[in-house]
Design a protein around this motif. Structure first.
Motif, PDB file in Angstrom:
ATOM      1  N   MET A 104      45.109  10.646 -33.010  1.00  0.00           N
ATOM      2  CA  MET A 104      44.866  10.238 -34.390  1.00  0.00           C
ATOM      3  C   MET A 104      43.569   9.446 -34.366  1.00  0.00           C
ATOM      4  O   MET A 104      43.436   8.468 -33.611  1.00  0.00           O
ATOM      5  CB  MET A 104      46.033   9.369 -34.870  1.00  0.00           C
ATOM      6  CG  MET A 104      45.885   8.919 -36.301  1.00  0.00           C
ATOM      7  SD  MET A 104      47.333   8.016 -36.853  1.00  0.00           S
ATOM      8  CE  MET A 104      48.401   9.344 -37.335  1.00  0.00           C
ATOM      9  N   VAL A 105      42.619   9.890 -35.185  1.00  0.00           N
ATOM     10  CA  VAL A 105      41.318   9.231 -35.202  1.00  0.00           C
ATOM     11  C   VAL A 105      41.349   8.141 -36.268  1.00  0.00           C
ATOM     12  O   VAL A 105      41.659   8.394 -37.431  1.00  0.00           O
ATOM     13  CB  VAL A 105      40.199  10.244 -35.512  1.00  0.00           C
ATOM     14  CG1 VAL A 105      38.843   9.547 -35.471  1.00  0.00           C
ATOM     15  CG2 VAL A 105      40.246  11.372 -34.489  1.00  0.00           C
ATOM     16  N   ILE A 106      41.045   6.926 -35.849  1.00  0.00           N
ATOM     17  CA  ILE A 106      41.117   5.793 -36.787  1.00  0.00           C
ATOM     18  C   ILE A 106      39.816   5.012 -36.763  1.00  0.00           C
ATOM     19  O   ILE A 106      38.984   5.201 -35.867  1.00  0.00           O
ATOM     20  CB  ILE A 106      42.260   4.827 -36.415  1.00  0.00           C
ATOM     21  CG1 ILE A 106      42.042   4.312 -34.984  1.00  0.00           C
ATOM     22  CG2 ILE A 106      43.615   5.496 -36.559  1.00  0.00           C
ATOM     23  CD1 ILE A 106      43.005   3.223 -34.584  1.00  0.00           C
ATOM     24  N   ILE A 126      42.597   5.501 -41.500  1.00  0.00           N
ATOM     25  CA  ILE A 126      43.044   6.641 -40.690  1.00  0.00           C
ATOM     26  C   ILE A 126      42.205   7.825 -41.102  1.00  0.00           C
ATOM     27  O   ILE A 126      42.157   8.168 -42.286  1.00  0.00           O
ATOM     28  CB  ILE A 126      44.531   6.969 -40.952  1.00  0.00           C
ATOM     29  CG1 ILE A 126      45.389   5.789 -40.525  1.00  0.00           C
ATOM     30  CG2 ILE A 126      44.939   8.211 -40.193  1.00  0.00           C
ATOM     31  CD1 ILE A 126      46.859   5.977 -40.849  1.00  0.00           C
ATOM     32  N   GLN A 127      41.539   8.457 -40.158  1.00  0.00           N
ATOM     33  CA  GLN A 127      40.671   9.561 -40.540  1.00  0.00           C
ATOM     34  C   GLN A 127      41.369  10.899 -40.469  1.00  0.00           C
ATOM     35  O   GLN A 127      41.549  11.563 -41.483  1.00  0.00           O
ATOM     36  CB  GLN A 127      39.425   9.561 -39.639  1.00  0.00           C
ATOM     37  CG  GLN A 127      38.539   8.380 -39.938  1.00  0.00           C
ATOM     38  CD  GLN A 127      37.143   8.560 -39.395  1.00  0.00           C
ATOM     39  OE1 GLN A 127      36.950   9.219 -38.383  1.00  0.00           O
ATOM     40  NE2 GLN A 127      36.176   7.983 -40.061  1.00  0.00           N
ATOM     41  N   ASP A 128      41.751  11.303 -39.306  1.00  0.00           N
ATOM     42  CA  ASP A 128      42.498  12.555 -39.245  1.00  0.00           C
ATOM     43  C   ASP A 128      43.190  12.682 -37.895  1.00  0.00           C
ATOM     44  O   ASP A 128      43.098  11.797 -37.057  1.00  0.00           O
ATOM     45  CB  ASP A 128      41.599  13.765 -39.517  1.00  0.00           C
ATOM     46  CG  ASP A 128      40.540  13.933 -38.436  1.00  0.00           C
ATOM     47  OD1 ASP A 128      39.740  14.871 -38.533  1.00  0.00           O
ATOM     48  OD2 ASP A 128      40.507  13.111 -37.499  1.00  0.00           O
ATOM     49  N   GLN A 129      43.874  13.803 -37.744  1.00  0.00           N
ATOM     50  CA  GLN A 129      44.500  14.090 -36.464  1.00  0.00           C
ATOM     51  C   GLN A 129      43.791  15.280 -35.863  1.00  0.00           C
ATOM     52  O   GLN A 129      43.565  16.272 -36.535  1.00  0.00           O
ATOM     53  CB  GLN A 129      45.968  14.487 -36.644  1.00  0.00           C
ATOM     54  CG  GLN A 129      46.821  13.391 -37.199  1.00  0.00           C
ATOM     55  CD  GLN A 129      48.231  13.880 -37.429  1.00  0.00           C
ATOM     56  OE1 GLN A 129      48.599  14.956 -36.972  1.00  0.00           O
ATOM     57  NE2 GLN A 129      49.002  13.111 -38.152  1.00  0.00           N
ATOM     58  N   ARG A 130      43.439  15.172 -34.617  1.00  0.00           N
ATOM     59  CA  ARG A 130      42.848  16.357 -33.983  1.00  0.00           C
ATOM     60  C   ARG A 130      43.014  16.266 -32.479  1.00  0.00           C
ATOM     61  O   ARG A 130      43.351  15.220 -31.924  1.00  0.00           O
ATOM     62  CB  ARG A 130      41.378  16.476 -34.341  1.00  0.00           C
ATOM     63  CG  ARG A 130      40.494  15.400 -33.788  1.00  0.00           C
ATOM     64  CD  ARG A 130      39.058  15.684 -34.117  1.00  0.00           C
ATOM     65  NE  ARG A 130      38.643  14.900 -35.266  1.00  0.00           N
ATOM     66  CZ  ARG A 130      37.494  14.245 -35.336  1.00  0.00           C
ATOM     67  NH1 ARG A 130      36.649  14.273 -34.331  1.00  0.00           N
ATOM     68  NH2 ARG A 130      37.171  13.557 -36.403  1.00  0.00           N
ATOM     69  N   GLN A 131      42.749  17.403 -31.873  1.00  0.00           N
ATOM     70  CA  GLN A 131      42.820  17.421 -30.423  1.00  0.00           C
ATOM     71  C   GLN A 131      41.465  17.002 -29.881  1.00  0.00           C
ATOM     72  O   GLN A 131      40.444  17.533 -30.286  1.00  0.00           O
ATOM     73  CB  GLN A 131      43.147  18.822 -29.934  1.00  0.00           C
ATOM     74  CG  GLN A 131      43.498  18.847 -28.468  1.00  0.00           C
ATOM     75  CD  GLN A 131      43.749  20.248 -27.970  1.00  0.00           C
ATOM     76  OE1 GLN A 131      42.890  21.107 -28.043  1.00  0.00           O
ATOM     77  NE2 GLN A 131      44.937  20.476 -27.474  1.00  0.00           N
ATOM     78  N   VAL A 132      41.474  16.055 -28.975  1.00  0.00           N
ATOM     79  CA  VAL A 132      40.206  15.604 -28.414  1.00  0.00           C
ATOM     80  C   VAL A 132      40.184  15.866 -26.914  1.00  0.00           C
ATOM     81  O   VAL A 132      41.220  15.896 -26.251  1.00  0.00           O
ATOM     82  CB  VAL A 132      39.975  14.096 -28.677  1.00  0.00           C
ATOM     83  CG1 VAL A 132      39.870  13.833 -30.154  1.00  0.00           C
ATOM     84  CG2 VAL A 132      41.068  13.267 -28.047  1.00  0.00           C
ATOM     85  N   VAL A 133      38.972  16.058 -26.426  1.00  0.00           N
ATOM     86  CA  VAL A 133      38.800  16.266 -24.995  1.00  0.00           C
ATOM     87  C   VAL A 133      38.677  14.906 -24.338  1.00  0.00           C
ATOM     88  O   VAL A 133      37.881  14.078 -24.753  1.00  0.00           O
ATOM     89  CB  VAL A 133      37.517  17.074 -24.725  1.00  0.00           C
ATOM     90  CG1 VAL A 133      37.256  17.177 -23.238  1.00  0.00           C
ATOM     91  CG2 VAL A 133      37.647  18.445 -25.349  1.00  0.00           C
ATOM     92  N   ILE A 134      39.469  14.691 -23.308  1.00  0.00           N
ATOM     93  CA  ILE A 134      39.469  13.386 -22.664  1.00  0.00           C
ATOM     94  C   ILE A 134      38.329  13.306 -21.655  1.00  0.00           C
ATOM     95  O   ILE A 134      38.189  14.152 -20.784  1.00  0.00           O
ATOM     96  CB  ILE A 134      40.797  13.146 -21.931  1.00  0.00           C
ATOM     97  CG1 ILE A 134      41.951  13.195 -22.921  1.00  0.00           C
ATOM     98  CG2 ILE A 134      40.775  11.820 -21.190  1.00  0.00           C
ATOM     99  CD1 ILE A 134      43.300  13.045 -22.285  1.00  0.00           C
ATOM    100  N   LYS A 135      37.534  12.299 -21.815  1.00  0.00           N
ATOM    101  CA  LYS A 135      36.496  12.040 -20.825  1.00  0.00           C
ATOM    102  C   LYS A 135      36.913  10.786 -20.086  1.00  0.00           C
ATOM    103  O   LYS A 135      37.114   9.747 -20.683  1.00  0.00           O
ATOM    104  CB  LYS A 135      35.150  11.776 -21.524  1.00  0.00           C
ATOM    105  CG  LYS A 135      34.600  12.975 -22.227  1.00  0.00           C
ATOM    106  CD  LYS A 135      33.971  13.906 -21.224  1.00  0.00           C
ATOM    107  CE  LYS A 135      33.328  15.082 -21.933  1.00  0.00           C
ATOM    108  NZ  LYS A 135      32.889  16.081 -20.988  1.00  0.00           N
ATOM    109  N   GLY A 136      37.067  10.920 -18.787  1.00  0.00           N
ATOM    110  CA  GLY A 136      37.507   9.756 -18.038  1.00  0.00           C
ATOM    111  C   GLY A 136      36.437   8.696 -17.991  1.00  0.00           C
ATOM    112  O   GLY A 136      35.251   8.971 -18.066  1.00  0.00           O
TER     113      GLY A 136
END
Lengths: 152, 121, 718
Positions: free
Chosen positions: C573-575, C658-668
């Motif tokens: 969830m992008v906030i 709260i902006q939206d929900q999306r799949q994000v790529v995890i960068k360590g």
């Protein structure tokens, strides 16, 4: 950080920081880029400016002057980031400007006397003179290794 | 002239080492993982010499030699067995099974080449 | 990059092969331990040790060769049924296998090999083998001929500087050809040693009518003038010794040699040049003999040097490709880039006025679906079965139980469950700790178990399974369960909870996860030296996983770990908090609400709660706790995310938007630089900016600690 005793000269990238000349072994410099806004890291030491997107990699950026304990001027012109690599991890060093690439003979490098520059002990590995100007050679390992004690 | 070799051994390391020893010397090396695989590969090539390990899964070296000698085409194809012991009984058993000669592991590449020439001319 | 050294590559490959062989050994020994001791299983173990020995010899790894050799000797006796398998012997085999594994790793890392442990095991092995070490011979790695029936006796044979002359006679027997040997290579080999004249005696060849096709009638005499030692001449006959008659006689040097044949032998067209040897009598022999002489002809063997033979049939049940891990990393990164780029494209398309039903938008949707599929497939490339890790745990159980004198058995389930390789690597330490704990503390003493009517052998059950898109790993012991009164007391003594708190059973169980619960002086690494479960939980959370505990008195304790299938992507969830964009893992968010005067309560300055259906959930101002801004005056009208924490309790995080929900790529985030508390990782948004991925549980824990509040379970009833 390469410290080859087999070669007789070393190539350095020199840059300006707070009016003084510093340098780094060119072998650890990956690239040089302009400043972009960094995403701040919560509760990080104040010299850690945050992270930026370096072509898909998360790159931490530190204000080198602050890290070395130099007096932080109010109007900072810091707008150049030198991306360095040490032991497989990359860091961005925020400096004023990049000067030149010079070649110095090993013999012309003098060890740095134990100068305390603010909190920075061991940050300067050696010194050299060039055209009557003193250039400090950074000990990159010391600069990028952040200890528990540095935490805000 | 390039000799064609079939090397059968369940150890990948051993297959790699045989290749490394022979290919620079001009040999063409085919490999197989065990006796069963060896008979499969054999049906599609025509080796001048066969090298085989003894201890392998599915079909061991002795079984493989039997299978090779059973084929009319390969009744007289030289076969060298790879063995980690120089014990005479093992050599005699290998010979009884139809092997032409033997190579003791770990092998000296020079001696391997020499042994190959010795059985194939 | 310079050419890689082939030997170094093979060496690296050898050590990988060793790991596979060691795993097969473990499997085999385990099967034998379970009661199934058929010959194939025994052979698997034998061959594993044998192959490791063989390869080790090729690389000169002496200590490994020595140990493997003695181990192999005993295994061979078992294999040939001259030695019976007892449970003691099996225990020894397990120990020996563990030591072999250690030796392999030490050799791989070029480290020194300590002698002591190996000697003890070797002594026991020797005891079973009934052999004394001295009987084990040095490996004969030379072509030494077997006993030859040579009645030659030269004084100074090794006068290699001078030329000696020999008369060699050679008559093959039928058996020689049956082993695939041939006369011609032997004659050639002799010719290679020096100058020689070869004559063939064809006298015994009968008339065609009475010719037996597979009987050799020819014999040869070779006059050889060479600087080679006699041993070398003898070695030419090594393979055929016993399959022919031959003799090597020195002759007087003074008799000169020339290319002319001897007067009493019919001169045949035999030349010393190997390539041109022709044996006219061979024409008279039928088929089989021509086959034998095939190598003589210059039949060109056409085979391009670097040809890789195409396999006509599948080599083994699963065709497998070995791929450099770097290449996989690169592929995973590229797919990650693809997803990010796609997000950027989607973002710019969204800001246009294109209808969702337009071709472009439908195309984008299809594109996103395809990318998701590629991503899933690529992620699974790095997946491998947990089996090897479970086998390591087997060893941990063996060692731990031996150390505390308990009889414990590890039972595994679902060892073929596949998990991302990185996850497996990072699970090893936490699992080791939990397994050790189970053996040390979870299971009772043998006496106590018997007194309780339990089998004297304790059991630890390790299982792995895929469940609704995640991997669930459980460690279950059949011990006495958590001693709740004691745990509660320890927590009180350490000031972790107030003395008068009333806690439910599950709340007490979760006290184990509190930082500071451990009895160790330092909380450093996870090697099981008194490190607390909080470090374990942190490690699991760092893998975006969850861990929970449940326990029944008298019956045992179960730890349950839930992990994402892959570490590479996250549904988030992008906030927005104080102008910073952040991402919260979607799986912890249960609800969102708006704060109003009627659901907001301040307990004391700095600690506020929100009322949710009768429960009081503590509030945390993310902006303040992340250091972005100071404490706000009022929180009314602010948006709150309800999140569930690892301990089952809830917390409420105050965000700006709260902006939206999306799949994000995890960068360590690199381990080497500063690790921000509460930050799990980072991601790159559609606009190229970096957004930090939060670890909500961590933030809440940190915040509670910073505020000086004890980490009390926060379900306060209204």
């Amino acid at each position: 950080m390469s410290d080859s005793d087999t070669s007789t000269s070393v190539e350095l990238l020199t840059f300006k920081l707070g009016g003084q000349e510093y340098s780094l072994d060119i072998m650890c410099v990956i690239e040089i880029r302009g400043w972009t806004r960094a995403t701040p890291l919560p509760h990080a030491p104040s010299f850690m400016k945050g992270v930026i997107n370096l072509r898909g990699t998360v790159l931490p950026v530190m204000d080198l002057a602050e890290r070395l304990g130099l007096p932080v001027t109010k109007h900072t012109n810091r707008n150049v980031i030198i991306v360095v690599k040490h032991e497989n991890s990359m860091t961005g060093l925020l400096v004023d400007a990049v000067s030149d690439i010079i070649t110095i003979a090993q013999d012309d490098l003098q060890p740095s006397p134990d100068v305390t520059s603010g909190s920075g002990q061991g940050f300067i590995k050696s010194l050299t003179l060039r055209d009557d100007q003193m250039i400090r050679i950074l000990d990159l390992a010391h600069v990028v290794k952040i200890l528990e004690s540095d935490a805000a | 002239m390039s000799l064609e070799i079939l090397a059968v051994d369940d150890s990948r390391t051993m297959r790699d080492m045989i290749r490394l020893a022979l290919e620079p010397e001009g040999f063409t090396v085919h490999t197989a993982d065990d006796g069963v695989h060896g008979t499969e590969v054999l049906s599609s090539i025509n080796p001048d010499v066969i090298i085989t390990d003894i201890n392998m899964p599915r079909m061991d070296g002795f079984g493989f030699i039997d299978a090779v000698r059973d084929q009319n085409h390969h009744r007289a194809t030289p076969i060298l067995v790879l063995t980690t012991e120089a014990a005479p009984e093992l050599k005699m058993r290998a010979r009884k099974a139809g092997a032409s000669g033997w190579i003791v592991k770990p092998f000296d590449p020079v001696k391997l080449v020499k042994a190959l020439h010795m059985v194939s001319g | 990059m310079t050419n890689p050294d082939p030997m170094a590559e093979i060496r690296a490959s050898f050590f990988i092969e060793c790991e596979e062989l060691l795993e097969a050994m473990q499997d085999g020994l385990q099967t034998m331990d379970d009661g199934q001791q058929d010959s194939e299983t025994i052979n698997v173990v034998f061959r594993a040790v044998h192959s490791i020995k063989g390869g080790a010899g090729a690389f000169g790894l002496e200590p490994l060769v020595r140990f493997a050799h003695r181990y192999e000797t005993v295994m061979d006796q078992v294999r040939s049924e001259t030695l019976a398998i007892t449970s003691d012997l099996l225990k020894l085999f397990f120990r020996a296998a563990d030591h072999l594994s250690d030796l392999v790793r030490l050799c791989r890392d070029d480290m020194d090999i300590p002698q002591a442990e190996g000697d003890a095991i070797l002594a026991e092995l020797d005891l079973h083998a009934g052999a004394t070490p001295a009987e084990e011979e040095d490996e004969d790695i030379d072509f030494q001929p077997l006993g030859l029936s040579l009645d030659l006796d030269f004084g100074d044979d090794d006068d290699t500087t001078g030329t000696s002359s020999y008369r060699i006679t050679f008559a093959p027997a039928t058996e020689m050809f049956e082993t695939g040997n041939d006369a011609v290579p032997i004659l050639r080999a002799l010719a290679d040693l020096g100058d020689c004249t070869t004559t063939c005696d064809a006298e015994r060849v009968p008339a065609l009518a009475s010719l037996a096709p597979e009987t050799p009638y020819l014999s040869w005499t070779v006059m050889l003038s060479t600087t080679a030692a006699i041993d070398e001449i003898t070695s030419v006959f090594e393979f055929v010794d016993g399959l022919c008659t031959f003799a090597i006689e020195p002759v007087d040097n003074e008799v000169g040699f020339s290319d002319e044949a001897f007067p009493d032998l019919p001169p045949l067209d035999l030349l010393p040049e190997p390539e041109e040897v022709e044996l006219p009598p061979l024409d008279m022999l039928p088929e089989p003999a021509e086959q034998i002489s095939a190598p003589v002809e210059d039949t060109p063997v056409v085979a391009p040097k670097n040809e890789k033979p195409a396999r006509t049939a599948p080599a083994s049940p699963n065709a497998v490709v070995r791929v450099d891990l770097d290449r996989i990393e690169r592929l995973v990164n590229l797919v990650g880039e693809l997803v990010i780029n796609q997000a950027m494209l989607a973002q710019s398309l969204e800001s246009t006025t294109l209808s969702p039903h337009s071709d472009a938008m439908r195309g984008l949707g299809e594109f996103q679906r395809l990318t998701r599929d590629i991503q899933d497939s690529v992620m699974m490339i790095r997946a491998q079965p947990v089996k090897s890790m479970f086998q390591r745990m087997s060893r941990i159980v063996r060692e731990a139980s031996a150390a505390v004198g308990k009889d414990v058995r590890l039972v595994t389930d679902g060892e073929n469950t596949e998990v991302d390789k990185t996850v497996i690597e990072r699970l090893a330490d936490p699992l080791t700790h939990m397994i050790r704990n189970a053996v040390d503390h979870g299971l009772e003493d043998t006496d106590a178990r018997i007194a309780a009517g339990k089998p004297s052998q304790g059991q630890v059950r390790l299982s792995a399974a895929h469940r609704s898109g995640r991997v669930v790993i459980e460690i279950k012991d059949d011990g006495g369960g958590i001693n709740r009164p004691r745990v509660k007391q320890i927590a009180i003594d350490k000031g972790l909870i107030p003395a008068d708190s009333t806690l439910s059973d599950s709340e007490i169980d979760n006290l184990l996860f509190l930082p500071g619960f451990s009895t160790a002086a330092t909380v450093s690494d996870l090697s099981g030296r008194g490190v607390g479960m909080d470090v374990v939980r942190t490690a699991i959370q760092a893998l975006s996983g969850r861990i929970s505990i449940s326990s029944t008195k008298g019956e045992g304790t179960t730890f349950s770990i839930s992990l994402p299938l892959t570490l590479a992507v996250l549904d988030g969830m992008v906030i927005k908090v104080a102008d910073e964009t952040l991402v919260i893992p979607l799986n912890v968010v249960t609800e969102t609400l708006t704060l109003r005067a009627d659901n907001l309560d301040e307990i004391q300055p700095g600690l506020a709660v929100v009322r949710v259906r009768g429960s009081m959930v503590p509030l945390f101002d993310l902006g303040r706790h992340l250091g972005y801004r100071k404490q706000k005056e009022t929180y009314v009208d602010d948006i709150v995310l309800l999140i569930s924490k690892e301990d089952g309790n809830q917390a409420a995080l105050i965000v700006d938007e709260i902006q939206d929900q999306r799949q994000v790529v995890i960068k360590g985030l690199d381990d080497n630089f500063y690790r921000a508390p509460g930050i799990a990782a980072a991601t790159i948004l559609g606009d190229g900016q970096i957004a930090l991925i939060l670890d909500p549980s961590d933030i809440v824990t940190q915040a509670a600690q910073d505020a000086g509040h004890p980490n009390v379970p926060q379900k306060l009833e209204a």
